[in-house]
Write a protein that holds these residues in place. Structure first.
Motif, PDB file in Angstrom:
ATOM      1  N   PRO A  38      -6.724   7.432   0.981  1.00 38.64           N
ATOM      2  CA  PRO A  38      -7.437   7.652  -0.272  1.00 38.64           C
ATOM      3  C   PRO A  38      -7.485   6.815  -1.412  1.00 38.64           C
ATOM      4  CG  PRO A  38      -5.496   9.028   0.197  1.00 38.64           C
ATOM      5  CD  PRO A  38      -5.317   7.898   1.245  1.00 38.64           C
ATOM      6  N   THR A  39      -6.588   5.931  -1.409  1.00 37.62           N
ATOM      7  CA  THR A  39      -6.730   4.901  -2.534  1.00 37.62           C
ATOM      8  C   THR A  39      -7.610   3.937  -2.202  1.00 37.62           C
ATOM      9  OG1 THR A  39      -4.226   5.313  -3.135  1.00 37.62           O
ATOM     10  CG2 THR A  39      -5.427   3.371  -3.962  1.00 37.62           C
ATOM     11  N   ALA A  40      -7.782   3.670  -0.743  1.00 45.28           N
ATOM     12  CA  ALA A  40      -8.940   2.599  -0.575  1.00 45.28           C
ATOM     13  C   ALA A  40     -10.164   3.104  -1.015  1.00 45.28           C
ATOM     14  CB  ALA A  40      -9.053   2.327   0.726  1.00 45.28           C
ATOM     15  N   SER A  41     -10.569   4.291  -0.724  1.00 46.89           N
ATOM     16  CA  SER A  41     -12.047   5.011  -1.065  1.00 46.89           C
ATOM     17  C   SER A  41     -11.899   5.129  -2.519  1.00 46.89           C
ATOM     18  CB  SER A  41     -11.883   6.689  -0.617  1.00 46.89           C
ATOM     19  OG  SER A  41     -11.599   6.538   0.857  1.00 46.89           O
ATOM     20  N   GLU A  42     -11.170   5.553  -3.283  1.00 46.55           N
ATOM     21  CA  GLU A  42     -11.172   5.071  -4.762  1.00 46.55           C
ATOM     22  C   GLU A  42     -11.518   3.791  -5.121  1.00 46.55           C
ATOM     23  OE1 GLU A  42      -8.134   7.054  -7.069  1.00 46.55           O
ATOM     24  OE2 GLU A  42      -7.870   8.609  -5.598  1.00 46.55           O
ATOM     25  N   LEU A  43     -10.860   2.645  -4.608  1.00 49.31           N
ATOM     26  CA  LEU A  43     -11.057   1.529  -4.829  1.00 49.31           C
ATOM     27  C   LEU A  43     -12.528   1.204  -4.523  1.00 49.31           C
ATOM     28  CD1 LEU A  43      -9.595  -1.059  -6.016  1.00 49.31           C
ATOM     29  CD2 LEU A  43      -8.918  -1.524  -3.559  1.00 49.31           C
ATOM     30  N   LEU A  44     -12.861   1.492  -3.125  1.00 44.32           N
ATOM     31  CA  LEU A  44     -14.100   0.997  -2.884  1.00 44.32           C
ATOM     32  C   LEU A  44     -15.496   1.525  -3.676  1.00 44.32           C
ATOM     33  CD1 LEU A  44     -13.540   1.189   0.905  1.00 44.32           C
ATOM     34  CD2 LEU A  44     -14.132  -0.832  -0.564  1.00 44.32           C
ATOM     35  N   ASP A  45     -15.211   2.665  -4.271  1.00 42.34           N
ATOM     36  CA  ASP A  45     -15.985   3.548  -5.247  1.00 42.34           C
ATOM     37  C   ASP A  45     -16.133   2.988  -6.513  1.00 42.34           C
ATOM     38  OD1 ASP A  45     -16.798   4.998  -3.104  1.00 42.34           O
ATOM     39  OD2 ASP A  45     -15.692   6.699  -3.533  1.00 42.34           O
ATOM     40  N   GLY A  46     -15.024   1.828  -6.841  1.00 39.83           N
ATOM     41  CA  GLY A  46     -15.176   1.618  -8.251  1.00 39.83           C
ATOM     42  C   GLY A  46     -14.324   2.544  -9.059  1.00 39.83           C
ATOM     43  N   LYS A  47     -13.494   3.391  -8.679  1.00 40.62           N
ATOM     44  CA  LYS A  47     -12.793   4.181  -9.353  1.00 40.62           C
ATOM     45  C   LYS A  47     -11.632   3.652 -10.065  1.00 40.62           C
ATOM     46  CE  LYS A  47     -15.089   8.282  -7.571  1.00 40.62           C
ATOM     47  NZ  LYS A  47     -14.686   9.421  -6.649  1.00 40.62           N
ATOM     48  N   ILE A  48     -10.963   2.652  -9.416  1.00 44.88           N
ATOM     49  CA  ILE A  48      -9.458   2.126  -9.736  1.00 44.88           C
ATOM     50  C   ILE A  48      -9.792   0.656 -10.320  1.00 44.88           C
ATOM     51  CG2 ILE A  48      -7.599   1.126  -8.683  1.00 44.88           C
ATOM     52  CD1 ILE A  48      -7.684   3.386  -6.556  1.00 44.88           C
ATOM     53  N   ARG A  49      -9.055   0.375 -11.364  1.00 46.84           N
ATOM     54  CA  ARG A  49      -9.055  -0.819 -12.170  1.00 46.84           C
ATOM     55  C   ARG A  49      -7.657  -1.287 -12.068  1.00 46.84           C
ATOM     56  NH1 ARG A  49     -13.831  -1.275 -11.386  1.00 46.84           N
ATOM     57  NH2 ARG A  49     -15.366  -0.780 -13.016  1.00 46.84           N
ATOM     58  N   GLY A  50      -7.377  -2.646 -12.025  1.00 42.40           N
ATOM     59  CA  GLY A  50      -6.062  -2.964 -11.997  1.00 42.40           C
ATOM     60  C   GLY A  50      -5.505  -3.520 -10.763  1.00 42.40           C
ATOM     61  N   ARG A  51      -3.982  -3.430 -10.638  1.00 38.85           N
ATOM     62  CA  ARG A  51      -3.385  -3.934  -9.453  1.00 38.85           C
ATOM     63  C   ARG A  51      -2.860  -2.850  -8.687  1.00 38.85           C
ATOM     64  NH1 ARG A  51       2.069  -6.866  -9.923  1.00 38.85           N
ATOM     65  NH2 ARG A  51       2.338  -8.018  -7.949  1.00 38.85           N
ATOM     66  N   ILE A  52      -3.002  -2.774  -7.539  1.00 37.06           N
ATOM     67  CA  ILE A  52      -2.448  -1.636  -6.613  1.00 37.06           C
ATOM     68  C   ILE A  52      -1.234  -2.584  -5.500  1.00 37.06           C
ATOM     69  CG2 ILE A  52      -2.629   0.070  -4.640  1.00 37.06           C
ATOM     70  CD1 ILE A  52      -4.223   1.000  -7.319  1.00 37.06           C
ATOM     71  N   VAL A  53      -0.127  -1.888  -5.639  1.00 32.87           N
ATOM     72  CA  VAL A  53       1.218  -2.368  -4.957  1.00 32.87           C
ATOM     73  C   VAL A  53       1.377  -1.458  -4.027  1.00 32.87           C
ATOM     74  CG1 VAL A  53       3.235  -3.380  -4.782  1.00 32.87           C
ATOM     75  CG2 VAL A  53       1.746  -4.038  -6.637  1.00 32.87           C
ATOM     76  N   VAL A  54       1.423  -1.867  -2.509  1.00 38.97           N
ATOM     77  CA  VAL A  54       1.784  -0.531  -1.748  1.00 38.97           C
ATOM     78  C   VAL A  54       3.027  -0.918  -1.093  1.00 38.97           C
ATOM     79  CG1 VAL A  54       1.156   0.156   0.875  1.00 38.97           C
ATOM     80  CG2 VAL A  54      -0.689  -0.650  -0.697  1.00 38.97           C
ATOM     81  N   ASP A  55       4.110   0.146  -1.271  1.00 35.44           N
ATOM     82  CA  ASP A  55       5.523   0.116  -0.853  1.00 35.44           C
ATOM     83  C   ASP A  55       5.455   0.791   0.440  1.00 35.44           C
ATOM     84  OD1 ASP A  55       8.096   0.447  -0.507  1.00 35.44           O
ATOM     85  OD2 ASP A  55       8.609   1.349  -2.253  1.00 35.44           O
ATOM     86  N   VAL A  56       5.569  -0.213   1.410  1.00 37.14           N
ATOM     87  CA  VAL A  56       5.368   0.239   2.708  1.00 37.14           C
ATOM     88  C   VAL A  56       6.471   1.064   3.564  1.00 37.14           C
ATOM     89  CG1 VAL A  56       4.014  -1.398   3.666  1.00 37.14           C
ATOM     90  CG2 VAL A  56       6.428  -1.745   3.929  1.00 37.14           C
ATOM     91  N   ASN A  57       7.597   1.095   2.457  1.00 37.15           N
ATOM     92  CA  ASN A  57       8.814   2.012   2.686  1.00 37.15           C
ATOM     93  C   ASN A  57       8.714   3.253   2.157  1.00 37.15           C
ATOM     94  OD1 ASN A  57      10.270  -0.026   4.484  1.00 37.15           O
ATOM     95  ND2 ASN A  57      10.517  -1.289   2.276  1.00 37.15           N
ATOM     96  N   ARG A  58       7.870   3.453   1.336  1.00 40.49           N
ATOM     97  CA  ARG A  58       7.810   4.766   0.589  1.00 40.49           C
ATOM     98  C   ARG A  58       6.830   5.816   1.286  1.00 40.49           C
ATOM     99  NH1 ARG A  58       5.585   4.866  -5.378  1.00 40.49           N
ATOM    100  NH2 ARG A  58       3.827   6.105  -4.647  1.00 40.49           N
TER     101      ARG A  58
END
Length: 58
Positions: A38-58
């Protein structure tokens, strides 16, 4: 809009020398692995600014 690779590298180099590291937390969002799609979709739509860090353990 995607910028050419060399321009993106230059931008990251400039950020690494000019960004106040205390402000990095303000532009960083941590997500769990289950939130990637879901975050990737928002990112591709230009709705996210800044840095996204993925915690693979969460």
């Amino acid at each position: 809009m995607t910028r050419p690779y060399d321009e993106r590298i230059e931008a990251w180099k400039r950020l690494s020398t000019s960004l106040d590291m205390t402000q990095l937390d303000a532009i960083t969002r941590e997500i769990g692995l289950s939130e990637v799609i879901p975050t990737a979709s928002e990112l591709l739509d230009g709705k996210i600014r800044g840095r996204i860090v993925v915690d693979v353990n969460r």
